[in-house]
Scaffold this motif. Structure first.
Motif: not given
Length: 146
Positions: A78-95
């Protein structure tokens, strides 16, 4: 006067639902459960080559869902770009108003212990214990039999 604006409406291609996809060294699988929950399981490696694709895959799968379970328990890298993807998923779910839970294995847990010390991501213990799917369903979901 009422304020007017635009709103993004997600209407996925029905053929993209529950489809297993291979991206670089990762496999993404989804299963729509009867209680409007979507289980997305990922195996392999999440890095810069596929992290954006992971977030887009999750966004396609959550149309009409009220809950997302993202299972990263069998991730090998799990690379650092994966962390950004998790935050993106967080934003998508909130939206979209979708509650979500993140289930991680030791590789990702160690990574998030460093990168998410405030615990902003909804990390849970074990996906199999909290879902209505049997262990054999999970094996089919993340295995090569799908």
């Amino acid at each position: 006067m009422t304020a007017l604006g635009t709103c993004r409406v997600l209407r996925p291609d029905p053929d993209s639902l529950d489809r297993r996809e291979q991206h670089h060294r990762a496999t993404f699988c989804a299963r729509h459960l009867p209680d409007m929950t979507v289980l997305v399981a990922v195996r392999g490696e999440v890095d810069a080559t596929n992290s954006r694709i992971l977030a887009a895959y999750v966004e396609r799968q959550i149309a009409g869902a009220t809950r997302l379970v993202l299972d990263l328990t069998v991730i090998e890298f799990f690379g650092t770009a994966g962390f950004a993807a998790l935050h993106n998923v967080n934003v998508i779910c909130a939206r979209y108003g979708v509650s979500w839970a993140l289930y991680v294995g030791p590789q990702v847990r160690r990574f998030l212990w460093v990168c998410d010390p405030d615990g902003l991501l909804p990390i849970r213990d074990s996906a199999v214990q909290h879902l209505d799917t049997a262990p054999r369903d999970r094996k089919l979901l993340v295995g090569g039999n799908n």
